[in-house]
Design a protein around this motif. Sequence first.
Motif, short mmCIF file in Angstrom:
data_model
loop_
_atom_site.label_atom_id
_atom_site.label_comp_id
_atom_site.label_asym_id
_atom_site.label_seq_id
_atom_site.Cartn_x
_atom_site.Cartn_y
_atom_site.Cartn_z
N ILE A 186 13.11 11.11 0.04
CA ILE A 186 14.44 10.48 -0.14
C ILE A 186 14.40 9.40 -1.22
O ILE A 186 15.35 9.23 -1.98
CB ILE A 186 15.02 9.93 1.19
N GLN A 187 13.28 8.71 -1.33
CA GLN A 187 13.15 7.69 -2.38
C GLN A 187 13.15 8.34 -3.77
O GLN A 187 13.79 7.85 -4.70
CB GLN A 187 11.87 6.87 -2.17
N GLU A 188 12.41 9.46 -3.87
CA GLU A 188 12.35 10.17 -5.15
C GLU A 188 13.74 10.62 -5.59
O GLU A 188 14.08 10.56 -6.76
CB GLU A 188 11.45 11.39 -4.94
N THR A 223 15.79 7.44 10.39
CA THR A 223 14.89 6.29 10.32
C THR A 223 13.46 6.83 10.27
O THR A 223 13.17 7.83 10.93
CB THR A 223 15.10 5.39 11.56
N GLY A 224 12.61 6.20 9.48
CA GLY A 224 11.22 6.67 9.38
C GLY A 224 10.95 7.51 8.16
O GLY A 224 9.81 7.88 7.90
N THR A 225 11.98 7.80 7.37
CA THR A 225 11.81 8.62 6.18
C THR A 225 11.66 7.76 4.91
O THR A 225 11.49 8.29 3.82
CB THR A 225 13.04 9.53 5.96
N GLY A 226 11.74 6.46 5.08
CA GLY A 226 11.66 5.58 3.92
C GLY A 226 13.02 5.29 3.32
O GLY A 226 13.14 4.86 2.17
N LYS A 227 14.05 5.48 4.12
CA LYS A 227 15.44 5.28 3.68
C LYS A 227 15.71 3.85 3.22
O LYS A 227 16.39 3.62 2.22
CB LYS A 227 16.33 5.65 4.86
N THR A 228 15.17 2.88 3.96
CA THR A 228 15.45 1.48 3.62
C THR A 228 15.00 1.16 2.20
O THR A 228 15.74 0.56 1.42
CB THR A 228 14.74 0.54 4.63
N ALA A 229 13.79 1.57 1.88
CA ALA A 229 13.29 1.32 0.52
C ALA A 229 14.09 2.12 -0.50
O ALA A 229 14.29 1.68 -1.64
CB ALA A 229 11.81 1.67 0.42
N ASN A 279 0.81 -1.23 0.00
CA ASN A 279 0.00 0.00 0.00
C ASN A 279 0.83 1.27 0.00
O ASN A 279 0.40 2.29 0.55
CB ASN A 279 -0.97 0.03 1.19
N TYR A 280 2.02 1.22 -0.60
CA TYR A 280 2.79 2.44 -0.78
C TYR A 280 2.18 3.16 -1.98
O TYR A 280 2.14 2.61 -3.07
CB TYR A 280 4.26 2.15 -1.11
N GLU A 281 1.74 4.39 -1.79
CA GLU A 281 1.10 5.09 -2.90
C GLU A 281 2.09 5.91 -3.71
O GLU A 281 2.01 5.96 -4.92
CB GLU A 281 -0.05 5.96 -2.38
P1 AMP Z 1 12.45 3.50 7.10
O1 AMP Z 1 12.74 4.96 7.14
O2 AMP Z 1 13.15 2.84 5.97
O3 AMP Z 1 12.72 2.83 8.40
O4 AMP Z 1 10.88 3.32 6.78
C1 AMP Z 1 9.88 3.75 7.68
C2 AMP Z 1 8.50 3.15 7.39
O5 AMP Z 1 7.93 3.75 6.23
C3 AMP Z 1 8.50 1.65 7.12
O6 AMP Z 1 7.47 1.09 7.90
C4 AMP Z 1 8.17 1.53 5.65
O7 AMP Z 1 7.42 0.37 5.40
C5 AMP Z 1 7.37 2.76 5.37
N1 AMP Z 1 7.52 3.28 3.98
C6 AMP Z 1 8.65 3.35 3.26
N2 AMP Z 1 8.44 3.91 2.06
C7 AMP Z 1 7.11 4.20 2.00
C8 AMP Z 1 6.26 4.78 1.00
N3 AMP Z 1 6.75 5.19 -0.17
N4 AMP Z 1 4.95 4.91 1.29
C9 AMP Z 1 4.47 4.50 2.48
N5 AMP Z 1 5.21 3.95 3.47
C10 AMP Z 1 6.51 3.80 3.24
#
Ligand code: AMP
Length: 189
Positions: free
Chosen positions: A27-29, A47-53, A20-22
């Motif tokens: 940071i991903q962009e 952490t929490g900004t979506g860095k891992t993805a 359900n990531y919309e």
């Molecule tokens: P992180 O900063 O990598 O620890 O990610 C924090 C949380 O954000 C995790 O629970 C991810 O599953 C969620 N997340 C990462 N990317 C997205 C996104 N594009 N849309 C929604 N949730 C996201």
Amino acid sequence: MRFEELEIIDPILKALRDKNYEEPTPIQEKAIPIVLKRKDVLGCAQTGTGKTAAFSIPIIQQIHNREGQKSGKPKLRSLIVTPTRELAIQIDESIKDYSKYTNLKHTVIFGGVKQGKQVRKIREGIHILVATPGRLLDLISQGIFNLDDIKIFVLDEADRMLDMGFINDIRKLLKMLPEKRQSLFFSAT
Ligand code: AMP
């Protein structure tokens, strides 16, 4: 901005829909297109900004495109080093989710537990390894595996790693990596 506009391949897009990531986070962009172009990244992200993805998605995509169809034992192509066992497990879980429609193999190693299961998994062959520094250097020094085939190296939470006294481990590690590689460093500060 949509994930499709970042030229992410279908198997990953499908996995992101399941989560359900919309849309990509800032940071991903920014990071995904750079990593896909095989350039180095020095990123500042909490952490929490979506860095891992931001680093996992383009790593999975690169390896899938280059080796997803190859038969035989996978080669270790990407190493992700992070300071704590909790972070390591979280990253590996994310990689599992994002790569579930690909054939990529991955695992996680950390200290404080017996090494047998971790060693078995590595010996079966993996493309992506998530590791804490101590266990990583320990298994390498035992000759269980090496870093000769690594194409993408990630240092996650680099600042915390230094705070925790991992500087010498990181220096040792950098010497073992192929010179020609892509490096991604993330730090909260
Ligand atoms: P992180 O900063 O990598 O620890 O990610 C924090 C949380 O954000 C995790 O629970 C991810 O599953 C969620 N997340 C990462 N990317 C997205 C996104 N594009 N849309 C929604 N949730 C996201």
